[in-house]
Structure formats: C-alpha cells, structure tokens
Design a protein around this motif. Structure first.
Motif, short mmCIF file in Angstrom:
data_model
loop_
_atom_site.label_atom_id
_atom_site.label_comp_id
_atom_site.label_asym_id
_atom_site.label_seq_id
_atom_site.Cartn_x
_atom_site.Cartn_y
_atom_site.Cartn_z
N VAL A 15 7.50 -5.65 -1.35
CA VAL A 15 7.74 -7.08 -1.24
C VAL A 15 6.48 -7.76 -0.74
O VAL A 15 5.80 -7.25 0.17
CB VAL A 15 8.89 -7.37 -0.25
N HIS A 16 6.14 -8.90 -1.34
CA HIS A 16 4.97 -9.68 -0.92
C HIS A 16 5.41 -11.09 -0.55
O HIS A 16 5.85 -11.85 -1.43
CB HIS A 16 3.94 -9.73 -2.05
N PRO A 17 5.34 -11.44 0.75
CA PRO A 17 5.72 -12.79 1.17
C PRO A 17 4.84 -13.84 0.50
O PRO A 17 3.68 -13.58 0.17
CB PRO A 17 5.49 -12.77 2.69
N GLY A 18 5.38 -15.01 0.31
CA GLY A 18 4.64 -16.11 -0.30
C GLY A 18 5.58 -17.15 -0.82
O GLY A 18 6.76 -17.17 -0.47
N HIS A 19 5.06 -18.04 -1.61
CA HIS A 19 5.87 -19.11 -2.20
C HIS A 19 5.63 -19.11 -3.72
O HIS A 19 4.66 -19.70 -4.18
CB HIS A 19 5.51 -20.47 -1.59
N PRO A 20 6.46 -18.42 -4.52
CA PRO A 20 7.65 -17.69 -4.06
C PRO A 20 7.32 -16.27 -3.61
O PRO A 20 6.22 -15.77 -3.84
CB PRO A 20 8.51 -17.66 -5.31
N ASN A 24 7.02 -6.13 -6.32
CA ASN A 24 6.50 -5.18 -7.30
C ASN A 24 7.65 -4.34 -7.85
O ASN A 24 8.40 -3.74 -7.09
CB ASN A 24 5.48 -4.23 -6.65
N ARG A 25 7.77 -4.30 -9.18
CA ARG A 25 8.85 -3.52 -9.80
C ARG A 25 8.30 -2.38 -10.66
O ARG A 25 8.84 -1.28 -10.65
CB ARG A 25 9.76 -4.43 -10.63
N TYR A 26 7.24 -2.64 -11.42
CA TYR A 26 6.62 -1.61 -12.26
C TYR A 26 5.11 -1.71 -12.16
O TYR A 26 4.55 -2.81 -12.25
CB TYR A 26 7.04 -1.76 -13.73
N GLY A 27 4.47 -0.55 -12.03
CA GLY A 27 3.01 -0.50 -11.99
C GLY A 27 2.42 -0.61 -13.39
O GLY A 27 3.14 -0.53 -14.40
N PRO A 28 1.10 -0.75 -13.50
CA PRO A 28 0.46 -0.92 -14.81
C PRO A 28 0.66 0.26 -15.75
O PRO A 28 0.85 0.07 -16.95
CB PRO A 28 -1.02 -1.12 -14.46
N TRP A 29 0.66 1.48 -15.22
CA TRP A 29 0.83 2.64 -16.10
C TRP A 29 2.27 2.73 -16.59
O TRP A 29 2.52 3.14 -17.73
CB TRP A 29 0.43 3.92 -15.37
N GLN A 30 3.22 2.36 -15.74
CA GLN A 30 4.62 2.35 -16.18
C GLN A 30 4.83 1.31 -17.26
O GLN A 30 5.55 1.55 -18.24
CB GLN A 30 5.53 2.05 -14.99
N ARG A 31 4.20 0.16 -17.12
CA ARG A 31 4.36 -0.89 -18.13
C ARG A 31 3.72 -0.47 -19.45
O ARG A 31 4.29 -0.68 -20.53
CB ARG A 31 3.74 -2.21 -17.64
N LEU A 32 2.54 0.15 -19.38
CA LEU A 32 1.88 0.64 -20.60
C LEU A 32 2.75 1.68 -21.28
O LEU A 32 2.96 1.64 -22.50
CB LEU A 32 0.52 1.23 -20.25
N ARG A 201 4.29 -8.68 -16.25
CA ARG A 201 3.44 -8.85 -15.07
C ARG A 201 3.60 -7.72 -14.06
O ARG A 201 2.75 -7.54 -13.19
CB ARG A 201 3.77 -10.17 -14.37
N GLY A 202 4.73 -7.02 -14.13
CA GLY A 202 4.98 -5.94 -13.18
C GLY A 202 5.73 -6.38 -11.95
O GLY A 202 6.09 -5.56 -11.11
N THR A 203 5.99 -7.69 -11.81
CA THR A 203 6.68 -8.21 -10.64
C THR A 203 7.88 -9.05 -11.04
O THR A 203 7.99 -9.50 -12.18
CB THR A 203 5.73 -9.08 -9.78
N VAL A 204 8.76 -9.25 -10.06
CA VAL A 204 9.86 -10.20 -10.20
C VAL A 204 9.83 -11.10 -8.97
O VAL A 204 9.16 -10.79 -7.97
CB VAL A 204 11.23 -9.48 -10.30
N ALA A 221 12.39 -4.55 1.98
CA ALA A 221 12.13 -5.38 3.16
C ALA A 221 12.15 -4.52 4.41
O ALA A 221 11.32 -4.70 5.32
CB ALA A 221 13.16 -6.49 3.24
N ASP A 222 13.10 -3.57 4.46
CA ASP A 222 13.18 -2.67 5.62
C ASP A 222 11.96 -1.78 5.70
O ASP A 222 11.41 -1.54 6.78
CB ASP A 222 14.44 -1.85 5.51
N ARG A 223 11.51 -1.31 4.55
CA ARG A 223 10.30 -0.46 4.51
C ARG A 223 9.09 -1.25 5.02
O ARG A 223 8.26 -0.73 5.75
CB ARG A 223 10.06 0.01 3.06
N ARG A 224 9.00 -2.52 4.65
CA ARG A 224 7.88 -3.35 5.08
C ARG A 224 7.91 -3.56 6.59
O ARG A 224 6.87 -3.54 7.26
CB ARG A 224 7.93 -4.70 4.35
N LYS A 225 9.11 -3.73 7.16
CA LYS A 225 9.23 -3.93 8.60
C LYS A 225 8.79 -2.69 9.36
O LYS A 225 8.15 -2.77 10.40
CB LYS A 225 10.68 -4.26 8.97
#
Length: 230
Positions: A15-20, A24-32, A201-204, A221-225
């Motif tokens: 998870v990356h805080p911001g607006h919005p 991260n859901r899939y990395g570049p190699w997974q998307r390829l 994009r690899g993100t949602v 979120a718990d992992r980030r904390k």
C-alpha cells in the motif's frame, strides 16, 4: 494482534499512501507474463478455429496460409503452456479455495447487482477469479497433453490412429471450454471498473481494493504498520 489477517498477499503487494491511495497488485514481470499468455490464447483461438472448420479457413491468411498455420499452431501452444505455468507457480497459493468463496458463490446475485457490502471480506482473489484460474490450469494441461498426441510431425509414431482421433475430440472440447472461460475473464475484467489498470499499470486504487478485496487490503495495511523488521 490477536489474530493475523490472512488476505493471500504476495511479495511485492504493498500500500502506498497518497491522493489517491494506490496498491501494488502485479509486478512488471507478472504483467508481461500475463500479456504473453493472453496473446498466445488469442493466436491459438484464431489458428485453431481456422483448422477446425472450412468456414473459418480464411483465418489461415493471418498466419501465412494453411500449412504455415498447421505448423505454427502447436508451437504457440508450447509458448502458452510455459507462459501460463510460470504465472501459475507465482499465484496458486493465493487461489486456494477458502470458506468465504462458498459464501461469495451463494451471494452471486449481490455480486452481479453491485451490492458487495453484503459479501464477506475477500482476499486477493474472489471465487470467480479462482474458478477462472483453476479452469484455465486444468484445460491447458488437457490441451497440451492432447495436442502432443495429435502433433504428427514429431509424435505420430508414438500413438495409434484411434487414440489420435480421441485426442482430437478431447482437444476440440477443451478448446471450446477455454474459449468460454477466456471470454468470461475478459468480460469480468471490463465489467469490474478499475480491474484492467492492475494489468496495465500494476496498481489499483485503495478504493478499488477496499470495495472488492478488503481482507487483502487489511493485510497489506497491517504489514505496512509492522514494518520490514517484522
């Protein structure tokens, strides 16, 4: 924490805080890997239908003619097999069935009706996504096994004509079923707004993750904390 939240999070999910908020859901190699698999399926669909019935033989023009289509079709199948199973070994644990999957299926009317607040909190994948994942897995195994049997250029001496006839029938049925699952997969990705972004994009967005896969988002979120030291 009294109970660890399990959401099938994988390495790289974050998870990356911001607006919005972005997730991260899939990395570049997974998307390829995903797009190679998807492209292979489309090419196999076109070349397979061209070989399946004379009415669609004109599709062989996309591949350089009938002989070229017959030659290239099985090799595309090999590419599909390896591409998909690279993907498979990254995602299979996150697609294992859970109790909440059966509740999701029972409440399918709420899913279709857009009332996801009535559903249990879900991990990274819902029951529909898991069905597509395991359906594709089984059918690709059937297709590669039956395809090898009828690949006369290399394996004609290993089987009898009656066995090859059965293999052609099995291959055709599996092909029709995987086309149906592929169409379902594409439709679901378009119907659920914001899903395609995950494979481009690899993100949602955080809102998308909260609405559709809340248990997964909570775990991230718990992992980030807890931080990397945990």
């Amino acid at each position: 924490m009294s109970e660890q939240i399990q959401g099938n999070a994988q390495p790289g999910d974050a998870v990356h805080p911001g607006h919005p908020v972005t997730v991260n859901r899939y990395g570049p190699w997974q998307r390829l890997n995903h797009w190679i698999t998807a492209t292979s399926l489309i090419l196999l669909l076109l070349s397979g239908l061209a070989l399946f019935t004379p009415e669609l033989f004109f599709l062989t023009g996309l591949f350089g003619g009938g002989q070229a289509t017959r030659s290239i079709h099985p090799w595309i199948g090999v590419v599909l097999f390896f591409s998909f199973f690279i993907f498979f070994f990254q995602l299979w644990k996150a697609n294992l069935p859970e109790r909440t999957d059966w509740i999701w299926v029972k409440k399918i009317k709420d899913v279709v009706g857009g009332h996801e607040e009535r559903l249990p909190e879900l991990g990274k994948y819902n029951a529909g996504q898991k069905f597509i994942f395991w359906g594709m897995t089984g059918l690709i195994l059937v297709l590669i096994a039956s395809g090898i049997i009828i690949w006369e250029q290399y394996f004609s001496t290993l089987t009898t004509i009656p066995v090859r006839r059965i293999a052609v029938l099995v291959h055709s049925i599996a092909a029709v079923l995987i086309i149906c699952i592929f169409i379902l997969h594409v439709y679901a990705a378009i119907w659920t707004r914001g899903t395609l972004r995950a494979m481009t994009r690899g993100t949602v967005t955080g809102g998308w993750a909260w609405r559709h896969h809340r248990k997964w988002l909570r775990q991230l979120a718990d992992r980030r904390k807890m931080g990397p030291a945990e």
